[in-house]
Design a protein around this motif. Sequence first.
Motif, short mmCIF file in Angstrom:
data_model
loop_
_atom_site.label_atom_id
_atom_site.label_comp_id
_atom_site.label_asym_id
_atom_site.label_seq_id
_atom_site.Cartn_x
_atom_site.Cartn_y
_atom_site.Cartn_z
N ARG A 1 -3.82 8.57 3.29
CA ARG A 1 -3.97 8.00 2.06
C ARG A 1 -4.61 9.22 1.30
O ARG A 1 -4.19 9.25 0.03
CB ARG A 1 -5.03 6.97 2.00
CG ARG A 1 -5.77 6.47 0.74
CD ARG A 1 -6.84 5.52 0.98
NE ARG A 1 -7.40 5.20 -0.13
CZ ARG A 1 -8.31 4.38 -0.41
NH1 ARG A 1 -8.90 3.63 0.65
NH2 ARG A 1 -8.82 4.12 -1.38
N TYR B 1 1.22 5.39 0.55
CA TYR B 1 0.69 6.51 1.38
C TYR B 1 1.49 7.64 1.08
O TYR B 1 2.72 7.57 0.70
CB TYR B 1 0.71 6.15 2.77
CG TYR B 1 -0.53 5.04 3.38
CD1 TYR B 1 -1.51 5.35 3.75
CD2 TYR B 1 0.00 3.79 3.47
CE1 TYR B 1 -2.34 4.50 3.98
CE2 TYR B 1 -0.94 2.80 3.68
CZ TYR B 1 -1.97 3.05 4.11
OH TYR B 1 -2.90 2.18 4.41
N ARG C 1 0.93 -1.17 -0.01
CA ARG C 1 0.06 0.01 0.05
C ARG C 1 0.87 1.08 -0.25
O ARG C 1 1.54 1.31 0.75
CB ARG C 1 -0.78 0.11 1.13
CG ARG C 1 -2.04 -1.11 1.19
CD ARG C 1 -3.28 -0.39 0.41
NE ARG C 1 -4.02 -1.63 0.25
CZ ARG C 1 -5.17 -1.61 -0.65
NH1 ARG C 1 -5.02 -0.82 -1.66
NH2 ARG C 1 -5.91 -2.68 -0.73
N ALA D 1 -3.78 6.53 10.44
CA ALA D 1 -5.08 6.06 9.52
C ALA D 1 -6.36 6.40 10.24
O ALA D 1 -6.45 5.98 11.39
CB ALA D 1 -4.84 4.93 8.94
N ASP E 1 -0.61 -1.02 12.77
CA ASP E 1 -0.22 -1.34 11.07
C ASP E 1 -0.60 0.12 10.40
O ASP E 1 0.18 0.19 9.46
CB ASP E 1 -1.27 -2.44 10.65
CG ASP E 1 -0.98 -3.55 11.34
OD1 ASP E 1 -1.63 -4.55 11.54
OD2 ASP E 1 0.29 -3.94 11.90
N TYR E 2 -1.39 0.77 10.89
CA TYR E 2 -1.71 1.86 10.08
C TYR E 2 -1.55 3.30 10.93
O TYR E 2 -2.82 3.78 11.08
CB TYR E 2 -2.97 1.89 9.13
CG TYR E 2 -2.90 0.61 8.33
CD1 TYR E 2 -3.60 -0.47 8.82
CD2 TYR E 2 -2.56 0.65 6.88
CE1 TYR E 2 -3.76 -1.61 7.89
CE2 TYR E 2 -2.43 -0.53 6.18
CZ TYR E 2 -3.18 -1.63 6.60
OH TYR E 2 -3.13 -2.58 5.97
#
Length: 215
Positions: free
Chosen positions: A99, A88, A86, A153, A149-150
């Motif tokens: 994102r 970002y 992914r 976000a 993990d993010y």
Amino acid sequence: MGGYGSGGHNKTHRRLENFHRIDSFSFYDYLMGDKYLFCKETVKYPLVRGDIVYYVGEKTAEIREGDSYTDLILSRVPGIDGKSVRMYFHCPYCGRRVRYLYRRQERYMCRNCAKLNYASQQKSGMDEMRLKMERIVEKELGYTWWYKDYPNACISDLWHIPKPRYMRWEKYERLLKEFRQLQKDYERAFWMGMARCSMLSGKEKAGIMNHLNSL
Ligand SMILES: [Zn+2]
């Protein structure tokens, strides 16, 4: 310009341009959809005004508009499956990994920096929706470390949620479906709030209304 106009993702990309938001996932898909990527020095990703210029060798990017340019820092985050990636952006103002970048006052910045959060989240039930999303992700699906993990976000932008080993696929899919619906509702509420935001021009509001109708 090999690749542009030939992939299915471009439809989404054009739609997103309407309301001046750029999506790092779409940007990554765009790069990956270009089969001549590694024969090129640079790739241009068209924005509503100007482009993102991606330097293939250096794997860096900048936002170009006329003579002005801004460095666009990219992060590549491996997916939980260990294979997918992914991408970002980092907000050019505060450095947060995000994102989406929004165009405000002729610049791209994260939602926080654009001060959009406050205006859009009032009276829209968004806090409640976020709590519901957290309940599904953390309590039902047991994914309590998603924010590790993010980092940075918002749960409404969370994409990959692993299936608990003991859970039946049927139940997992039902919960995911419920979660995706909440994400959609959240997105809708966000843009409804935006449409009421006094900072926007009539043209921008019309773009938002078009987007809302397409959700
Ligand atoms: Zn920011």
